[in-house]
Motif scaffolding. Structure first.
Motif, PDB file in Angstrom:
ATOM      1  N   LEU A   1      12.128   4.895 -13.928  1.00  0.00           N
ATOM      2  CA  LEU A   1      13.481   4.881 -13.374  1.00  0.00           C
ATOM      3  C   LEU A   1      13.987   6.313 -13.228  1.00  0.00           C
ATOM      4  CD1 LEU A   1      15.797   3.040 -12.446  1.00  0.00           C
ATOM      5  CD2 LEU A   1      16.690   3.132 -14.773  1.00  0.00           C
ATOM      6  N   ASP A   2      14.481   6.648 -12.031  1.00  0.00           N
ATOM      7  CA  ASP A   2      14.913   8.015 -11.748  1.00  0.00           C
ATOM      8  C   ASP A   2      16.428   8.177 -11.705  1.00  0.00           C
ATOM      9  OD1 ASP A   2      12.215   9.065 -11.367  1.00  0.00           O
ATOM     10  OD2 ASP A   2      12.190   7.788  -9.601  1.00  0.00           O
ATOM     11  N   VAL A   3      17.135   7.203 -11.145  1.00  0.00           N
ATOM     12  CA  VAL A   3      18.603   7.263 -11.073  1.00  0.00           C
ATOM     13  C   VAL A   3      19.160   5.926 -11.532  1.00  0.00           C
ATOM     14  CG1 VAL A   3      20.612   7.492  -9.570  1.00  0.00           C
ATOM     15  CG2 VAL A   3      18.615   8.920  -9.180  1.00  0.00           C
TER      16      VAL A   3
ATOM     17  N   GLU B   1       4.472   6.110   1.025  1.00  0.00           N
ATOM     18  CA  GLU B   1       5.442   6.212  -0.060  1.00  0.00           C
ATOM     19  C   GLU B   1       6.734   5.518   0.330  1.00  0.00           C
ATOM     20  OE1 GLU B   1       5.966  10.324  -0.964  1.00  0.00           O
ATOM     21  OE2 GLU B   1       3.846  10.684  -1.376  1.00  0.00           O
ATOM     22  N   GLU B   2       7.502   5.097  -0.691  1.00  0.00           N
ATOM     23  CA  GLU B   2       8.774   4.433  -0.414  1.00  0.00           C
ATOM     24  C   GLU B   2       9.769   4.647  -1.544  1.00  0.00           C
ATOM     25  OE1 GLU B   2       8.440   0.212  -0.117  1.00  0.00           O
ATOM     26  OE2 GLU B   2       7.326   0.010  -1.986  1.00  0.00           O
ATOM     27  N   ILE B   3      11.031   4.372  -1.211  1.00  0.00           N
ATOM     28  CA  ILE B   3      12.126   4.392  -2.164  1.00  0.00           C
ATOM     29  C   ILE B   3      12.367   2.969  -2.644  1.00  0.00           C
ATOM     30  CG2 ILE B   3      14.584   4.882  -2.479  1.00  0.00           C
ATOM     31  CD1 ILE B   3      12.878   7.368  -1.987  1.00  0.00           C
ATOM     32  N   LEU B   4      12.600   2.803  -3.952  1.00  0.00           N
ATOM     33  CA  LEU B   4      12.982   1.496  -4.481  1.00  0.00           C
ATOM     34  C   LEU B   4      14.444   1.555  -4.901  1.00  0.00           C
ATOM     35  CD1 LEU B   4      12.254  -1.373  -5.338  1.00  0.00           C
ATOM     36  CD2 LEU B   4      11.520  -0.457  -7.549  1.00  0.00           C
ATOM     37  N   LEU B   5      15.282   0.768  -4.232  1.00  0.00           N
ATOM     38  CA  LEU B   5      16.704   0.691  -4.553  1.00  0.00           C
ATOM     39  C   LEU B   5      17.006  -0.718  -5.056  1.00  0.00           C
ATOM     40  CD1 LEU B   5      19.597   1.668  -4.644  1.00  0.00           C
ATOM     41  CD2 LEU B   5      19.766   1.352  -2.165  1.00  0.00           C
ATOM     42  N   GLN B   6      17.196  -0.835  -6.358  1.00  0.00           N
ATOM     43  CA  GLN B   6      17.444  -2.128  -6.979  1.00  0.00           C
ATOM     44  C   GLN B   6      18.946  -2.313  -7.203  1.00  0.00           C
ATOM     45  OE1 GLN B   6      14.514  -2.741 -10.407  1.00  0.00           O
ATOM     46  NE2 GLN B   6      14.513  -0.511 -10.159  1.00  0.00           N
ATOM     47  N   VAL B   7      19.461  -3.478  -6.838  1.00  0.00           N
ATOM     48  CA  VAL B   7      20.874  -3.776  -7.061  1.00  0.00           C
ATOM     49  C   VAL B   7      20.979  -5.064  -7.880  1.00  0.00           C
ATOM     50  CG1 VAL B   7      23.119  -4.218  -6.016  1.00  0.00           C
ATOM     51  CG2 VAL B   7      21.510  -2.669  -4.880  1.00  0.00           C
ATOM     52  N   GLU B   8      21.577  -4.946  -9.062  1.00  0.00           N
ATOM     53  CA  GLU B   8      21.814  -6.098  -9.928  1.00  0.00           C
ATOM     54  C   GLU B   8      23.327  -6.258 -10.104  1.00  0.00           C
ATOM     55  OE1 GLU B   8      19.493  -7.998 -10.889  1.00  0.00           O
ATOM     56  OE2 GLU B   8      17.630  -6.842 -10.897  1.00  0.00           O
TER      57      GLU B   8
ATOM     58  N   HIS C   1       0.832  -1.206   0.000  1.00  0.00           N
ATOM     59  CA  HIS C   1       0.000   0.000   0.000  1.00  0.00           C
ATOM     60  C   HIS C   1       0.867   1.257   0.000  1.00  0.00           C
ATOM     61  CE1 HIS C   1      -3.537  -2.476   0.640  1.00  0.00           C
ATOM     62  NE2 HIS C   1      -2.933  -3.054   1.647  1.00  0.00           N
ATOM     63  N   LYS C   2       1.974   1.188  -0.752  1.00  0.00           N
ATOM     64  CA  LYS C   2       2.875   2.334  -0.834  1.00  0.00           C
ATOM     65  C   LYS C   2       3.153   2.668  -2.286  1.00  0.00           C
ATOM     66  CE  LYS C   2       5.391   1.746   3.543  1.00  0.00           C
ATOM     67  NZ  LYS C   2       6.738   1.682   4.158  1.00  0.00           N
ATOM     68  N   ASP C   3       3.284   3.953  -2.569  1.00  0.00           N
ATOM     69  CA  ASP C   3       3.673   4.408  -3.895  1.00  0.00           C
ATOM     70  C   ASP C   3       5.190   4.528  -3.950  1.00  0.00           C
ATOM     71  OD1 ASP C   3       1.035   4.697  -4.836  1.00  0.00           O
ATOM     72  OD2 ASP C   3       0.876   6.664  -3.878  1.00  0.00           O
ATOM     73  N   ILE C   4       5.783   4.054  -5.032  1.00  0.00           N
ATOM     74  CA  ILE C   4       7.224   4.203  -5.225  1.00  0.00           C
ATOM     75  C   ILE C   4       7.463   5.595  -5.811  1.00  0.00           C
ATOM     76  CG2 ILE C   4       9.243   3.378  -6.493  1.00  0.00           C
ATOM     77  CD1 ILE C   4       7.922   0.584  -6.403  1.00  0.00           C
ATOM     78  N   THR C   5       8.078   6.459  -5.011  1.00  0.00           N
ATOM     79  CA  THR C   5       8.250   7.850  -5.432  1.00  0.00           C
ATOM     80  C   THR C   5       9.668   8.158  -5.922  1.00  0.00           C
ATOM     81  OG1 THR C   5       8.799   8.552  -3.182  1.00  0.00           O
ATOM     82  CG2 THR C   5       6.478   8.618  -3.824  1.00  0.00           C
ATOM     83  N   PHE C   6      10.577   7.199  -5.769  1.00  0.00           N
ATOM     84  CA  PHE C   6      11.944   7.403  -6.243  1.00  0.00           C
ATOM     85  C   PHE C   6      12.545   6.031  -6.498  1.00  0.00           C
ATOM     86  CE2 PHE C   6      16.469   8.568  -5.935  1.00  0.00           C
ATOM     87  CZ  PHE C   6      16.481   9.742  -6.677  1.00  0.00           C
ATOM     88  N   ASN C   7      12.930   5.783  -7.752  1.00  0.00           N
ATOM     89  CA  ASN C   7      13.388   4.463  -8.176  1.00  0.00           C
ATOM     90  C   ASN C   7      14.835   4.559  -8.653  1.00  0.00           C
ATOM     91  OD1 ASN C   7      13.698   1.867  -9.141  1.00  0.00           O
ATOM     92  ND2 ASN C   7      12.311   2.118 -10.876  1.00  0.00           N
ATOM     93  N   MET C   8      15.707   3.817  -7.997  1.00  0.00           N
ATOM     94  CA  MET C   8      17.138   3.862  -8.311  1.00  0.00           C
ATOM     95  C   MET C   8      17.628   2.452  -8.614  1.00  0.00           C
ATOM     96  SD  MET C   8      20.071   5.406  -5.788  1.00  0.00           S
ATOM     97  CE  MET C   8      21.813   5.071  -5.943  1.00  0.00           C
ATOM     98  N   MET C   9      18.306   2.282  -9.738  1.00  0.00           N
ATOM     99  CA  MET C   9      18.860   0.975 -10.108  1.00  0.00           C
ATOM    100  C   MET C   9      20.379   1.058 -10.164  1.00  0.00           C
ATOM    101  SD  MET C   9      18.365  -1.356 -13.566  1.00  0.00           S
ATOM    102  CE  MET C   9      16.831  -2.156 -13.115  1.00  0.00           C
ATOM    103  N   VAL C  10      21.024   0.057  -9.580  1.00  0.00           N
ATOM    104  CA  VAL C  10      22.484  -0.043  -9.590  1.00  0.00           C
ATOM    105  C   VAL C  10      22.864  -1.379 -10.220  1.00  0.00           C
ATOM    106  CG1 VAL C  10      24.586  -0.006  -8.219  1.00  0.00           C
ATOM    107  CG2 VAL C  10      22.593   1.307  -7.461  1.00  0.00           C
ATOM    108  N   ILE C  11      23.723  -1.339 -11.232  1.00  0.00           N
ATOM    109  CA  ILE C  11      24.256  -2.562 -11.824  1.00  0.00           C
ATOM    110  C   ILE C  11      25.753  -2.557 -11.571  1.00  0.00           C
ATOM    111  CG2 ILE C  11      24.487  -3.948 -13.912  1.00  0.00           C
ATOM    112  CD1 ILE C  11      22.050  -2.567 -15.038  1.00  0.00           C
TER     113      ILE C  11
ATOM    114  N   THR D   1      18.526   5.982   4.415  1.00  0.00           N
ATOM    115  CA  THR D   1      18.924   7.391   4.323  1.00  0.00           C
ATOM    116  C   THR D   1      18.123   8.120   3.249  1.00  0.00           C
ATOM    117  OG1 THR D   1      21.182   6.920   5.079  1.00  0.00           O
ATOM    118  CG2 THR D   1      20.842   8.949   3.831  1.00  0.00           C
ATOM    119  N   LEU D   2      17.966   7.490   2.097  1.00  0.00           N
ATOM    120  CA  LEU D   2      17.215   8.114   1.008  1.00  0.00           C
ATOM    121  C   LEU D   2      15.741   8.268   1.358  1.00  0.00           C
ATOM    122  CD1 LEU D   2      18.771   6.404  -2.156  1.00  0.00           C
ATOM    123  CD2 LEU D   2      19.256   8.669  -1.207  1.00  0.00           C
ATOM    124  N   THR D   3      15.214   7.296   2.066  1.00  0.00           N
ATOM    125  CA  THR D   3      13.810   7.389   2.498  1.00  0.00           C
ATOM    126  C   THR D   3      13.611   8.614   3.383  1.00  0.00           C
ATOM    127  OG1 THR D   3      13.472   4.991   2.383  1.00  0.00           O
ATOM    128  CG2 THR D   3      11.963   6.245   3.797  1.00  0.00           C
TER     129      THR D   3
END
Length: 216
Positions: free
Chosen positions: A125-127, A90-97, A51-61, A76-78
């Motif tokens: 995708l934001d960052v 709301e939440e931050i999505l931090l993806q690490v691949e 029940h949260k909207d992703i307001t900032f999406n960051m992907m790291v490869i 920290t980003l949250t």
């Protein structure tokens, strides 16, 4: 009349690697479409469950990451980007691949780059933090990534070699090795930070970059 061989008959004569290559060559767009559909379903399911909207999406490869520090960075980003009263919604999505280095160059797990392209195309995708070689491959024109210069409100405290400029002085990427907060989390020396041109989080991006540079 000679009948065409069935896919099963063709695959039966191949080893595992050849089968994967054959399936990828002939069904690539179906696979990409499936990944896109899976991404949309996953995002929808996450939002429904949490029940949260992703307001900032960051992907790291990357090929290196400190998992404990990844969690700390996410927290920290949250706190930086989402007011406390909105953190239940709301939440931050931090993806690490992860990628691996081979004699032929960088090797990505199947589906990672396709997932990246899907998220860029869908403006979710934001960052993006990726190896510089992959950035160069994606940055085929001046329209793929955002000029960071208008988002930076302070003097940079590292040499120009840490910046990837455009033809007219635009700042299209910053080397992660020059950003201590990110360097401590992702020790991979080849990474650069960039922003897809269609990112919709301009104000949050300014806050994010200000924080990185102020704590450098």
């Amino acid at each position: 009349m000679k009948m065409e061989k069935s896919t099963r008959e063709i695959l039966a004569k191949m080893n595992g690697k050849e089968r994967l290559e054959y399936i990828w060559d002939y069904y690539k767009w179906y696979i990409i479409g499936g990944i896109f559909l899976l991404f949309i379903i996953t995002m929808g399911t996450m939002e429904f469950i949490n029940h949260k909207d992703i307001t900032f999406n960051m992907m790291v490869i990357t090929n290196q990451a400190d998992y404990e520090k990844v969690e700390q960075l996410s927290s920290t980003l949250t706190n930086l980007l989402i007011p406390e009263e909105k953190q239940d919604d709301e939440e931050i999505l931090l993806q690490v691949e992860f990628y691996t280095e081979t004699e032929e160059g960088i090797e990505y797990p199947r589906g990672v780059l396709e997932n990246l392209h899907v998220q860029i195309a869908s403006q979710t995708l934001d960052v993006l933090i990726i190896p510089e070689r992959e950035f160069a491959a994606l940055h085929t024109s001046d329209k793929g990534f955002l000029d960071l210069k208008p988002l930076i409100n302070q003097a940079l405290s590292f040499p120009e070699q840490g910046i990837i400029y455009g033809k007219n002085g635009e700042i299209y990427a910053i080397k992660v090795s020059e950003l201590s907060l990110l360097r401590d989390v992702f020790a991979d020396p080849d990474l650069v930070l960039c922003v897809p041109a269609n990112s919709t989080q301009g104000e949050k991006m300014k806050t994010f970059l200000d924080y990185l540079l102020a704590n450098n």
